[in-house]
Design a protein around this motif. Sequence first.
Motif, mmCIF file in Angstrom:
data_model
loop_
_atom_site.group_PDB
_atom_site.id
_atom_site.type_symbol
_atom_site.label_atom_id
_atom_site.label_comp_id
_atom_site.label_asym_id
_atom_site.label_seq_id
_atom_site.Cartn_x
_atom_site.Cartn_y
_atom_site.Cartn_z
ATOM 1 N N LEU A 37 0.819 -1.282 -0.019
ATOM 2 C CA LEU A 37 0.008 -0.078 -0.010
ATOM 3 C C LEU A 37 0.803 1.359 -0.037
ATOM 4 C CD1 LEU A 37 -2.899 -0.738 2.368
ATOM 5 C CD2 LEU A 37 -3.215 -0.267 0.233
ATOM 6 N N VAL A 38 1.799 1.309 0.799
ATOM 7 C CA VAL A 38 2.717 2.716 0.958
ATOM 8 C C VAL A 38 3.459 2.760 -0.343
ATOM 9 C CG1 VAL A 38 4.656 3.535 2.226
ATOM 10 C CG2 VAL A 38 2.939 2.416 3.341
ATOM 11 N N THR A 39 3.972 1.583 -0.893
ATOM 12 C CA THR A 39 4.929 1.765 -2.244
ATOM 13 C C THR A 39 3.864 2.167 -3.366
ATOM 14 O OG1 THR A 39 4.873 -0.595 -2.283
ATOM 15 C CG2 THR A 39 6.681 0.444 -0.995
ATOM 16 N N GLY A 40 2.548 2.042 -3.233
ATOM 17 C CA GLY A 40 1.854 2.436 -4.247
ATOM 18 C C GLY A 40 1.837 0.959 -5.413
ATOM 19 N N LEU A 41 2.157 -0.227 -4.794
ATOM 20 C CA LEU A 41 1.968 -1.472 -5.477
ATOM 21 C C LEU A 41 0.483 -1.646 -5.856
ATOM 22 C CD1 LEU A 41 4.996 -3.678 -4.226
ATOM 23 C CD2 LEU A 41 4.879 -2.719 -6.302
ATOM 24 N N ILE A 42 -0.147 -1.384 -4.925
ATOM 25 C CA ILE A 42 -1.722 -1.426 -5.090
ATOM 26 C C ILE A 42 -2.359 -0.086 -4.490
ATOM 27 C CG2 ILE A 42 -2.007 -2.804 -3.043
ATOM 28 C CD1 ILE A 42 -4.148 -4.438 -4.077
ATOM 29 N N ALA A 43 -3.637 0.155 -5.099
ATOM 30 C CA ALA A 43 -4.205 1.370 -4.766
ATOM 31 C C ALA A 43 -5.021 1.007 -3.562
ATOM 32 C CB ALA A 43 -5.170 2.175 -5.864
ATOM 33 N N PRO A 44 -5.237 2.056 -2.487
ATOM 34 C CA PRO A 44 -6.010 1.623 -1.519
ATOM 35 C C PRO A 44 -7.371 1.243 -1.634
ATOM 36 C CG PRO A 44 -4.894 3.789 -1.191
ATOM 37 C CD PRO A 44 -4.657 3.242 -2.575
ATOM 38 N N GLY A 45 -8.026 1.674 -2.954
ATOM 39 C CA GLY A 45 -9.338 1.216 -3.173
ATOM 40 C C GLY A 45 -9.347 0.004 -3.660
ATOM 41 N N ARG A 46 -8.304 -0.327 -4.281
ATOM 42 C CA ARG A 46 -8.286 -1.855 -4.931
ATOM 43 C C ARG A 46 -8.130 -2.805 -3.827
ATOM 44 N NH1 ARG A 46 -8.261 -6.524 -6.348
ATOM 45 N NH2 ARG A 46 -6.796 -7.480 -8.111
ATOM 46 N N ALA A 47 -7.082 -2.392 -2.702
ATOM 47 C CA ALA A 47 -6.840 -3.232 -1.726
ATOM 48 C C ALA A 47 -8.247 -3.448 -0.870
ATOM 49 C CB ALA A 47 -5.893 -2.512 -0.476
ATOM 50 N N TRP A 48 -8.969 -2.366 -0.682
ATOM 51 C CA TRP A 48 -10.171 -2.453 0.193
ATOM 52 C C TRP A 48 -11.212 -3.493 -0.516
ATOM 53 C CZ3 TRP A 48 -12.439 -2.558 4.339
ATOM 54 C CH2 TRP A 48 -13.932 -2.348 4.246
ATOM 55 N N ASP A 49 -11.335 -3.333 -1.975
ATOM 56 C CA ASP A 49 -12.094 -4.262 -2.551
ATOM 57 C C ASP A 49 -11.713 -5.752 -2.619
ATOM 58 O OD1 ASP A 49 -13.795 -1.963 -3.637
ATOM 59 O OD2 ASP A 49 -12.568 -2.214 -5.703
ATOM 60 N N GLU A 50 -10.505 -6.005 -2.416
ATOM 61 C CA GLU A 50 -10.272 -7.288 -2.087
ATOM 62 C C GLU A 50 -10.584 -7.685 -0.804
ATOM 63 O OE1 GLU A 50 -8.245 -10.900 -3.209
ATOM 64 O OE2 GLU A 50 -8.860 -9.035 -4.379
ATOM 65 N N VAL A 51 -10.439 -6.716 0.316
ATOM 66 C CA VAL A 51 -10.759 -7.352 1.633
ATOM 67 C C VAL A 51 -12.020 -7.494 1.958
ATOM 68 C CG1 VAL A 51 -10.784 -6.369 3.853
ATOM 69 C CG2 VAL A 51 -8.701 -6.035 2.514
ATOM 70 N N ARG A 52 -12.965 -6.661 1.239
ATOM 71 C CA ARG A 52 -14.333 -6.686 1.302
ATOM 72 C C ARG A 52 -14.913 -7.998 0.773
ATOM 73 N NH1 ARG A 52 -16.907 -1.646 -1.622
ATOM 74 N NH2 ARG A 52 -16.289 -2.896 -3.272
ATOM 75 N N GLU A 53 -14.268 -8.542 -0.460
ATOM 76 C CA GLU A 53 -14.506 -9.495 -1.216
ATOM 77 C C GLU A 53 -14.368 -10.852 -0.471
ATOM 78 O OE1 GLU A 53 -13.085 -9.718 -5.242
ATOM 79 O OE2 GLU A 53 -13.845 -7.707 -5.746
ATOM 80 N N LEU A 54 -13.097 -10.678 0.112
ATOM 81 C CA LEU A 54 -12.583 -11.959 0.878
ATOM 82 C C LEU A 54 -13.313 -11.788 2.547
ATOM 83 C CD1 LEU A 54 -8.601 -12.046 0.355
ATOM 84 C CD2 LEU A 54 -10.434 -13.771 -0.430
ATOM 85 N N GLY A 55 -13.882 -10.827 2.892
ATOM 86 C CA GLY A 55 -14.700 -10.561 4.172
ATOM 87 C C GLY A 55 -15.551 -11.897 4.635
ATOM 88 N N PRO A 56 -16.689 -12.148 3.767
ATOM 89 C CA PRO A 56 -17.444 -13.193 4.151
ATOM 90 C C PRO A 56 -16.715 -14.517 4.130
ATOM 91 C CG PRO A 56 -18.401 -11.798 2.509
ATOM 92 C CD PRO A 56 -16.829 -11.351 2.501
ATOM 93 N N THR A 57 -15.940 -14.822 3.283
ATOM 94 C CA THR A 57 -15.392 -15.900 3.149
ATOM 95 C C THR A 57 -14.270 -16.419 4.628
ATOM 96 O OG1 THR A 57 -14.942 -15.797 0.867
ATOM 97 C CG2 THR A 57 -13.649 -17.461 1.944
ATOM 98 N N VAL A 58 -13.659 -15.280 5.055
ATOM 99 C CA VAL A 58 -12.743 -15.277 6.243
ATOM 100 C C VAL A 58 -13.716 -15.206 7.172
ATOM 101 C CG1 VAL A 58 -11.186 -13.928 7.656
ATOM 102 C CG2 VAL A 58 -10.762 -14.152 4.908
ATOM 103 N N GLY A 59 -14.776 -14.700 7.327
ATOM 104 C CA GLY A 59 -15.772 -14.773 8.466
ATOM 105 C C GLY A 59 -16.404 -16.043 8.569
#
Length: 412
Positions: A37-59
């Motif tokens: 995130l800090v180095t810009g390898l992935i945009a914060p919005g893209r990272a959040w989308d990934e976390v949101r998509e994985l959220g129900p699965t991890v839950g």
Amino acid sequence: MTVFAVGLLAVVLVGAVTRPRNLPEAAAAIPAALIVLVTGLIAPGRAWDEVRELGPTVGFLAAVLVLAHLADAEGVFRWAGGLLAHHSHHRPRRLFALVVLAATATTAVLSLDATVVLLTPVVLDTARRLGARPAPHAFACAHLANSGSLLLPVANLTNLLALQALQSSGVTFLGFAGLMLLPQLAVLLVEYVGLRLTFRGDLAAPADPAGPDDEAPVPRVALAVLGATLLGFAASSPLGIEPVWVAVAGAGVLAIRTLATHRTRVPDVVAAASPLFCLFVLALGVVVAAVTDRGLGQLVAGLLPDGTSFGALLGLAAIAAVLANLVNNLPATLVLLAALGPTPAVGAVLAVLIGVNVGPNLTPVGSLATLLWRRVLAARGVPAPLGTFTVAGLATVPLAIVAGTAALALVV
């Protein structure tokens, strides 16, 4: 930057496999996710989308881990061990067959982690009481934790990711099970024959019982809750209800009884949810997304065969198996599903699933469950030599992938 991203993923995977100083898997994954995130390898919005998509699965993963812990506290696995001992009639070959069935059922209903962490110690204790050599039964637990997880979406985190990828195709819980029934049976047959041949010497040795069979009471309430939860998974899928809510409901109902009867404590329930491991999965998802976006996804996509012929499906399963053994099956699943695109063919996704679920039985690093299994055996003083693991893998994995993919080609 691509090389840097791949290096970070390698650090995360090495940390998860070796766990230096007994640090949790998240110890390397969370800093790596922050770095991308800090180095810009992935945009914060893209990272959040990934976390949101994985959220129900991890839950869902956390809820099922809690459900398995509560079932253990209620005596489900102790009761299962008594059944294994009683119905084996002190015959190692019969015990081996029963362990294969028990491991498959446990994996399907309570996930592969329950088979590794909860069933394996029971199986080892049962083999010890019967005076049978432990290796065949221990390896059956390891193999069936991975390859026995094809049938139901709830059996493996990879399955949940695959089901999520198939939402656009309208595949339901029961639809998934219907498509994977024949492949699962084909894989189980290969596993049973291959492992039995591999350990034929151990299974031929006569048993020398060390004590009487233990008869544990039937945990009727726990079994009823588990059965109702499984039915809930099937019934809720067509209604669009995420499986995480069904798992949470089942765990909540059983927790009320288990806590009230002092069979477990609140801190134990929280620990069973493995919050740090759940954070590891989310952080790993962010790192894998960065690597995929930086070129790995395009590279992998170029290697994947097109179509859903038997040859194409077998190619997908083989690539998935190789990648799982190179980078572990969870990141392999994330990379491959991303490479298949937003609307993948049902057969292609399920072929990948056969590769990432069956393939890890070839090497000890193919899945986190296998690594955990090795720790369970080490804690009980049971050896799991690399040579034996490799021989058992070669005797089962290649043919199981071919058989499972051939069965899949018949139904998609």
